[in-house]
Motif scaffolding. Structure first.
Motif, PDB file in Angstrom:
ATOM      1  N   THR A 253      12.991 -32.178   0.827  1.00  0.00           N
ATOM      2  CA  THR A 253      13.709 -33.220   0.094  1.00  0.00           C
ATOM      3  C   THR A 253      12.752 -34.071  -0.734  1.00  0.00           C
ATOM      4  O   THR A 253      13.119 -34.557  -1.810  1.00  0.00           O
ATOM      5  CB  THR A 253      14.509 -34.114   1.054  1.00  0.00           C
ATOM      6  N   GLY A 254      11.509 -34.251  -0.257  1.00  0.00           N
ATOM      7  CA  GLY A 254      10.512 -34.968  -1.045  1.00  0.00           C
ATOM      8  C   GLY A 254      10.165 -34.211  -2.322  1.00  0.00           C
ATOM      9  O   GLY A 254      10.052 -34.800  -3.402  1.00  0.00           O
ATOM     10  N   LEU A 255       9.999 -32.875  -2.215  1.00  0.00           N
ATOM     11  CA  LEU A 255       9.740 -32.058  -3.403  1.00  0.00           C
ATOM     12  C   LEU A 255      10.940 -32.064  -4.341  1.00  0.00           C
ATOM     13  O   LEU A 255      10.788 -32.112  -5.572  1.00  0.00           O
ATOM     14  CB  LEU A 255       9.405 -30.625  -2.983  1.00  0.00           C
ATOM     15  N   LEU A 256      12.142 -32.012  -3.766  1.00  0.00           N
ATOM     16  CA  LEU A 256      13.351 -32.073  -4.588  1.00  0.00           C
ATOM     17  C   LEU A 256      13.424 -33.398  -5.341  1.00  0.00           C
ATOM     18  O   LEU A 256      13.824 -33.437  -6.515  1.00  0.00           O
ATOM     19  CB  LEU A 256      14.586 -31.904  -3.698  1.00  0.00           C
ATOM     20  N   GLU A 257      13.016 -34.466  -4.683  1.00  0.00           N
ATOM     21  CA  GLU A 257      12.994 -35.769  -5.338  1.00  0.00           C
ATOM     22  C   GLU A 257      12.073 -35.765  -6.544  1.00  0.00           C
ATOM     23  O   GLU A 257      12.423 -36.273  -7.623  1.00  0.00           O
ATOM     24  CB  GLU A 257      12.571 -36.842  -4.339  1.00  0.00           C
ATOM     25  N   ARG A 258      10.896 -35.169  -6.389  1.00  0.00           N
ATOM     26  CA  ARG A 258       9.955 -35.086  -7.501  1.00  0.00           C
ATOM     27  C   ARG A 258      10.553 -34.300  -8.664  1.00  0.00           C
ATOM     28  O   ARG A 258      10.467 -34.707  -9.828  1.00  0.00           O
ATOM     29  CB  ARG A 258       8.664 -34.417  -7.033  1.00  0.00           C
ATOM     30  N   LEU A 259      11.159 -33.160  -8.368  1.00  0.00           N
ATOM     31  CA  LEU A 259      11.721 -32.307  -9.415  1.00  0.00           C
ATOM     32  C   LEU A 259      12.852 -33.017 -10.152  1.00  0.00           C
ATOM     33  O   LEU A 259      12.944 -32.952 -11.381  1.00  0.00           O
ATOM     34  CB  LEU A 259      12.225 -31.000  -8.807  1.00  0.00           C
ATOM     35  N   VAL A 260      13.726 -33.672  -9.408  1.00  0.00           N
ATOM     36  CA  VAL A 260      14.861 -34.362 -10.029  1.00  0.00           C
ATOM     37  C   VAL A 260      14.381 -35.510 -10.897  1.00  0.00           C
ATOM     38  O   VAL A 260      14.857 -35.708 -12.025  1.00  0.00           O
ATOM     39  CB  VAL A 260      15.846 -34.853  -8.952  1.00  0.00           C
TER      40      VAL A 260
END
Length: 270
Positions: A253-260
């Motif tokens: 979810t941390g990586l997803l946050e960065r991508l978004v």
């Protein structure tokens, strides 16, 4: 200038700081495990009270297949709960931000969900939906994920200032354009923070719910069974798998946050 440089820190390069952020928790973990092992072996702590990391690792290596299977079951329950809870929270937060009466009706509901005790709700849902259904565990994970996503999303949707809204009106922007260019980029960091918090809560809730009936197969069920049969090292091996699962959810979810945030204009800044 010297005092200013000292206040700003040692002045490491970004690459060095990234390596330190990765190395620091690893070093702390190794030191902690070493101290744990020494406390058990040298200090003479009984395995009944606290199994050593070596014993836990041995059990993990021997029973890795059932541990992996149990991790998949708990992870799937947590993932389904996280997705459903997140989508429901975003939809309700959007309505609450748009209409005041929806906000007034949803506030008591969210407050009630936030204080629902898992240990009391899990047996009820397991009894309602049967001993072979995972629906009760997924529901509990969804409820746990719902609250932080709703609260953070609603706050993010309300961060758009009147000046920005008036500026978009002056440009004759439609409601959809205002939402896409101003409201959504402002709300994205809050939404993703809520999802990151909810990911860990979903894993914990699914794990706890598995203690109280329902189908056998999740990490919580095996932890309870192993502890009841005095297989404490094996129980700790399942606990280690649960910790790993929670870390996976948090990192993803941390990586997803960065991508978004990179894909949404202005989404990386609050």
């Amino acid at each position: 200038m010297t005092a200013l440089r000292q206040a700003q820190g040692p002045g490491w390069s970004p690459a060095t700081e990234r390596r330190l952020r990765i190395a620091a928790p690893i070093v702390v973990g190794v030191v902690g495990l070493t101290a744990w092992q020494l406390m058990v072996t040298v200090g003479g702590v009984s395995d009944y009270l606290l199994p050593s990391p070596a014993s836990i690792a041995a059990e993990f290596a021997e029973f890795w297949q059932p541990i992996l299977g149990a991790t998949f079951v708990t992870g799937l329950n947590a993932l389904i709960g996280l997705i459903v809870g997140t989508v429901s929270a975003i939809v309700l937060a959007a309505f609450a931000a748009r209409w005041r009466f929806v906000d007034g009706m949803s506030s008591p509901l969210v407050a009630a969900i936030a204080v629902v005790p898992i240990v009391a709700l899990a047996p009820v849902l397991n009894s309602m939906f049967g001993a072979d259904s995972q629906f009760g565990r997924q529901t509990i994970a969804g409820l746990a994920a719902f609250v932080p996503v709703f609260v953070n999303t609603l706050r993010g949707l309300r961060q758009t200032t009147a000046v920005h809204r008036d500026l978009m009106k002056a440009y004759a922007a439609s409601g959809a354009q205002t939402f896409r260019t101003v409201t959504m980029p402002t709300a994205v960091p809050y939404l993703m923070t809520g999802i990151r918090i909810a990911s860990s809560l979903a894993v914990i809730s699914a794990l706890v719910a598995e203690y109280f009936g329902g189908p056998r197969g999740g990490l919580g069920s095996f932890i309870s069974t192993s502890a009841a049969t005095s297989a404490y090292a094996l129980a700790w091996a399942y606990v280690a798998a649960a910790i790993g699962l929670g870390l996976i959810f948090y990192v993803v979810t941390g990586l997803l946050e960065r991508l978004v945030q990179l894909s949404v204009p202005g989404g990386g800044a609050r």
